[in-house]
Scaffold this motif. Structure first.
Motif, PDB file in Angstrom:
ATOM      1  N   ASP A 460       0.843  -1.189   0.000  1.00  0.00           N
ATOM      2  CA  ASP A 460       0.000   0.000   0.000  1.00  0.00           C
ATOM      3  C   ASP A 460       0.882   1.243   0.000  1.00  0.00           C
ATOM      4  O   ASP A 460       1.510   1.572   1.015  1.00  0.00           O
ATOM      5  CB  ASP A 460      -0.914   0.009   1.224  1.00  0.00           C
ATOM      6  N   GLU A 462       0.148   4.247   0.154  1.00  0.00           N
ATOM      7  CA  GLU A 462      -0.350   5.307   1.028  1.00  0.00           C
ATOM      8  C   GLU A 462      -0.404   4.872   2.489  1.00  0.00           C
ATOM      9  O   GLU A 462      -0.837   5.633   3.353  1.00  0.00           O
ATOM     10  CB  GLU A 462      -1.745   5.744   0.574  1.00  0.00           C
ATOM     11  N   THR A 473       4.843   1.092  -5.904  1.00  0.00           N
ATOM     12  CA  THR A 473       3.467   1.454  -6.234  1.00  0.00           C
ATOM     13  C   THR A 473       3.035   0.721  -7.495  1.00  0.00           C
ATOM     14  O   THR A 473       3.763   0.719  -8.503  1.00  0.00           O
ATOM     15  CB  THR A 473       3.336   2.975  -6.477  1.00  0.00           C
ATOM     16  N   ASN A 474       1.869   0.094  -7.421  1.00  0.00           N
ATOM     17  CA  ASN A 474       1.269  -0.541  -8.589  1.00  0.00           C
ATOM     18  C   ASN A 474      -0.234  -0.350  -8.479  1.00  0.00           C
ATOM     19  O   ASN A 474      -0.864  -0.854  -7.543  1.00  0.00           O
ATOM     20  CB  ASN A 474       1.635  -2.031  -8.643  1.00  0.00           C
ATOM     21  N   ASP A 475      -0.803   0.382  -9.414  1.00  0.00           N
ATOM     22  CA  ASP A 475      -2.218   0.729  -9.326  1.00  0.00           C
ATOM     23  C   ASP A 475      -3.119  -0.499  -9.341  1.00  0.00           C
ATOM     24  O   ASP A 475      -4.163  -0.522  -8.665  1.00  0.00           O
ATOM     25  CB  ASP A 475      -2.606   1.661 -10.475  1.00  0.00           C
ATOM     26  N   GLU A 476      -2.740  -1.529 -10.087  1.00  0.00           N
ATOM     27  CA  GLU A 476      -3.562  -2.740 -10.141  1.00  0.00           C
ATOM     28  C   GLU A 476      -3.547  -3.457  -8.790  1.00  0.00           C
ATOM     29  O   GLU A 476      -4.581  -3.916  -8.310  1.00  0.00           O
ATOM     30  CB  GLU A 476      -3.063  -3.680 -11.241  1.00  0.00           C
ATOM     31  N   THR A 478      -3.007  -2.029  -5.905  1.00  0.00           N
ATOM     32  CA  THR A 478      -3.767  -1.197  -4.972  1.00  0.00           C
ATOM     33  C   THR A 478      -5.260  -1.430  -5.132  1.00  0.00           C
ATOM     34  O   THR A 478      -5.994  -1.558  -4.148  1.00  0.00           O
ATOM     35  CB  THR A 478      -3.443   0.294  -5.197  1.00  0.00           C
ATOM     36  N   ALA A 479      -5.737  -1.504  -6.370  1.00  0.00           N
ATOM     37  CA  ALA A 479      -7.158  -1.746  -6.617  1.00  0.00           C
ATOM     38  C   ALA A 479      -7.576  -3.123  -6.114  1.00  0.00           C
ATOM     39  O   ALA A 479      -8.641  -3.282  -5.488  1.00  0.00           O
ATOM     40  CB  ALA A 479      -7.455  -1.601  -8.110  1.00  0.00           C
TER      41      ALA A 479
END
Length: 546
Positions: A460, A462, A473-476, A478-479
Motif C-alpha cells: 500500500d 499510502e 506502487t502498482n495501481d492494479e 492497490t485496486a
C-alpha cells in the motif's frame, strides 16, 4: 496490521486454512512435533524440513507449580508501551501482556473470543455485536466498562498509528447493563474481525483512568495477565501477576522478567547455562542442539513471518524492474534456506506464507533460480554492465549475516558488486524508515490471521510503511487490495490475493526468501508456554518446576 520482529517489523493482520471460517475457534490443539536430529549437510537439512515442529507438552502427570519468576531473554528491550503508536516486536510482545482485545487467536491461528464471551456478525457483514465477559477488571481492580472499548478503538483510529484499524467504522454503540459493544461498518470489510485480534486493538480505561497519556503509559493499566513493576526502556522489564485477571487462577507465575541480551549467541549460552529460563529466539543453527539437550526444550511451530530482501525503489538501480528480476533469478533460495535455517524453514515462493489463507506458495509464481535468465534480465535493464550497491543488515543476527554473504557472492556472478553494511538494530530501523538504504534484509510478520494485513503493509503506497519502506506502487495491486477487503471469504476473494501475489512475484519489489518457523527455547524445568504464529508467547499458563 504487521509488526516488526527483532530486526524486522511486527506486522499487520487471516484464517489458518482455506476451508476454515476465520470466525471459527479451533477445536484441536496445534500438533506438537519434535525436530529430528539434523545432519550437517544442506541436503539432509532440506529433508528434515518436515520434521521441524513443536516440542512435546509437559507430561500429563506433571502438576503445575504456582509461584516463582520466569526470566525471558530478548534481543531488544521494550522502550514504548503505547499500543496505538508501536509496531516493532520488542514493544508489541510486551504490550500484548498488558492489554487485551475483544477477540484473539490460538496456536493454530484460529480466531477465538477473548474479552468478549461471544460475538455475532450480521448477514450483510455490517454489524458486529460483542458481549463482554462478566466481571472484567483492570489490574488496579477497577471494572472494565463497555465505554472503554469504544474509547480504545476510537483512539486507535485517531492516532493513525502503524496498526490503525482501517475498517470503515460508522458507529460504536455500547450498553453497560447488557455488557455489549455494537460496531457498525459503512460497508462490508472482511478482515475486520481479524484486525480486532491485534495488540493495537487492546482495551484501556477511558481517558486513561484520569491520568495524562504520558503518565498512563509509564505504568499502564490493562486487563492482561501481567502488570509492569519495574521498567528500564533501554534494558529490562519486570512484570508481576495481575491479581484481578479474568482467567481464574492465572497467571501461575508471580513475576515475569524480560531481560535484554543483544546477541542471539549470548541468549543461547545463557539459556544453556541455566542463567535464564527461556529465550525469545533460538538461532536456527542451534535448534537441533536445544531440542536434543536434556536441559533445554525447543518450542517450534508455523509462523506468519517471512524473511525477505527489500529494495528501495527510490534508488535508480532498484527502480528498474529488470534489475530486481535479475537479482531474483540470481538467488538460489532453496540453497540459502538450507544453508541458513538447518531444516527449520521452507524456501518462500510468495508473499503470503502457507500458514495464512490464500497463500500462493504452491502456485508457481516465483521467478526461480536461473543465472542465465538473471544475466538476460540485467542486459535488458538500464545497467547491463552491472553496478555497486550496499546491502543493509542489522548486527547480532548470524543467519542474516550468512544470507548477506551468499547474496554478495551470488550477485557477483552477474556483475553486481555488493557491499554489506551491518549496523546495530536501533540504527538499522532508523535508516530504513528514512529510506536511507539501497536494499536490506528484514522480516515481514503478520500480527493477525488475514492476508489483507501483509498485503496492506507491503503493497500500500499510502499506508504507514509506504509498501514496507520500498516506495513500491502498482495501481492494479492497490485496486485489488481494496477489492479484497470488501469481498466475502471464498473462491472470489482467494483469486484476488492470488492475483496480487502473482503481480508481486513478477515485479519483485521484495524477494521472499523463506517462511520462518517460531523457535523459542526454554530450560527443561519450564512448562506451559503457548507459542503463537505471530511469534509472541502467552505466559499465563507457564510454570517452573521447583
Amino acid at each position: 496490521m504487521p509488526s516488526l520482529l527483532a530486526g524486522a517489523l511486527y506486522l499487520i493482520h487471516t484464517p489458518k486454512g482455506h476451508t476454515v471460517s476465520p470466525t471459527t475457534p479451533s477445536t484441536q490443539p496445534l500438533h506438537r512435533r519434535r525436530l529430528w536430529s539434523l545432519a550437517a549437510t544442506a541436503t539432509v537439512a532440506a529433508m528434515l524440513l518436515a520434521g521441524c515442529a513443536q516440542a512435546d507438552p509437559a507430561p500429563s502427570d506433571d502438576t503445575p507449580t504456582a509461584g516463582g519468576t520466569l526470566t525471558y531473554g530478548r534481543l531488544a528491550s521494550a522502550n514504548d508501551l503505547d499500543l496505538h503508536t508501536q509496531i516493532t516486536a520488542n514493544n508489541a510482545f510486551a504490550i500484548d501482556k498488558i492489554f487485551e482485545s475483544l477477540v484473539s487467536f490460538d496456536e493454530s491461528g484460529q480466531i477465538i473470543d477473548w474479552l468478549a464471551e461471544s460475538h455475532e456478525i450480521s448477514d450483510d457483514g455490517l454489524v458486529y455485536s460483542f458481549t463482554l465477559r462478566e466481571g472484567l477488571k483492570y489490574s488496579d481492580g477497577t471494572d472494565l466498562q463497555a465505554a472503554d472499548v469504544k474509547f480504545s478503538l476510537e483512539r486507535n483510529i485517531e492516532k493513525q498509528g502503524p496498526i490503525m484499524l482501517t475498517a470503515p467504522i460508522a458507529s460504536i454503540e455500547t450498553d453497560e447493563e447488557a455488557r455489549t459493544v455494537v460496531i457498525t461498518l459503512a460497508e462490508p470489510y472482511t478482515p475486520f474481525l481479524s484486525e480486532l485480534t491485534g495488540f493495537a486493538a487492546g482495551v484501556l480505561p477511558s481517558d486513561f483512568g484520569g491520568k495524562s497519556e504520558e503518565e498512563f503509559f509509564q505504568s499502564p493499566i490493562g486487563t492482561g495477565p501481567w502488570v509492569v513493576s519495574e521498567w528500564d526502556p533501554s534494558g529490562d522489564l519486570t512484570f508481576v501477576k495481575n491479581e484481578h485477571y479474568w482467567q481464574e487462577g492465572k497467571p501461575l507465575l508471580d513475576s515475569l522478567v524480560y531481560t535484554f541480551i543483544a546477541d542471539d549467541n549470548q541468549l543461547l549460552q545463557r539459556l544453556s547455562a541455566g542463567q535464564i529460563d527461556a529465550i525469545e529466539t533460538v538461532p536456527a543453527a542451534n535448534a537441533a542442539e536445544v531440542d536434543s539437550n536434556e536441559a533445554t526444550t525447543l518450542i517450534s511451530g508455523d509462523s506468519w513471518a517471512i524473511e525477505q530482501i527489500f529494495f528501495n525503489t527510490q534508488k535508480p538501480e532498484f527502480a528498474d524492474v529488470h534489475v530486481r528480476r535479475a537479482i531474483a533469478h540470481a538467488l538460489d533460495l532453496e540453497g540459502i534456506t538450507q544453508a541458513t535455517t538447518f531444516g527449520t524453514a521452507r524456501a518462500a515462493t510468495s508473499l503470503i506464507p502457507p500458514s495464512i489463507a490464500y497463500s500462493a506458495a504452491d502456485a508457481g509464481f516465483e521467478l526461480g533460480y536461473d543465472v542465465d535468465a538473471a544475466k538476460q534480465e540485467l542486459a535488458e535493464s538500464g545497467y547491463p554492465d552491472g553496478f555497486t550497491a550496499t546491502l543493509l543488515i542489522a548486527s547480532g543476527n548470524a543467519s542474516r549475516a550468512q544470507i548477506a554473504q551468499i547474496v554478495q557472492e551470488s550477485l557477483a556472478q552477474i556483475g553486481i558488486t555488493i557491499e554489506i553494511e551491518s549496523i546495530d538494530l536501533a540504527a538499522f530501523r532508523e535508516r530504513f524508515r528514512a529510506f536511507d538504504y539501497d536494499f536490506m534484509l528484514n522480516s515481514g510478520q503478520s500480527d493477525s490471521p488475514d492476508p489483507n494485513g501483509l498485503v496492506t503493509f507491503q503493497a500500500d503506497p499510502e499506508g504507514f510503511s509506504n509498501s514496507y519502506w520500498t516506495h513500491y506502487t502498482n495501481d492494479e495491486v492497490t485496486a485489488l487490495m481494496h477489492e479484497g477487503r470488501t469481498t466475502p471469504d471464498g473462491p472470489e476473494r482467494e483469486q484476488i490475493y492470488l492475483d496480487i501475489q502473482r503481480i508481486l512475484a513478477e515485479e519483485v519489489p521484495y524477494i521472499p526468501v523463506y517462511y520462518s518457523s517460531t523457535l523459542h527455547g526454554t530450560t527443561s524445568k519450564v512448562h506451559g508456554l503457548e507459542g503463537l504464529p505471530n511469534a509472541s508467547i502467552r505466559f499465563q499458563d507457564a510454570w517452573i518446576e521447583e
